[in-house]
Design an enzyme around this catalytic site. Sequence first.
Site: not given
Length: 154
Positions: A7-10, A82
């Site tokens: 949901y983010g920087t990936l 992570e």
Amino acid sequence: MAHVFVYGTLKQGQPNHKVLLDDTNGRATFQGRGHTVEPYPLVIAGEHNIPYLLNLPGHGHCVVGEIYAVDEQMLRFLDEFEGCPDMYQRTSVRVVVLEGAHSVPSETPAANRTVQCFVYSTATYPPEWVHLPYHDNYDSQGKHGLRYNPRENR
């Protein structure tokens, strides 16, 4: 293969997406876009403006992201990447598929289906984070104005 929801920087177009494309980390195959069945608080926090999904189901928004099928090697890599279990914890969430990958439709989840996915969320956060603005879709260059500070610059 396990399903992972990012949901983010990936996500595609975001600063850390390249690690999902690097075969030396294992295999990750894009399965489609989706959103969490339950709402969660997605906040941008800390000195590096990192997106965090707070493990508070029932609060916040249904969060938009991407679904990947990953092998065991990539899952182990993502755990380390992570900071699991200290920074994030790998938990299981239900995700509604908004659209499957068009390149291999027979192998990807169909739209409007629910898929069980691993997600990197956190239950170990400062209490004031619950009062930060909640987002439903993260973009490192978003209108929020909180620019992500990439790992290589820290």
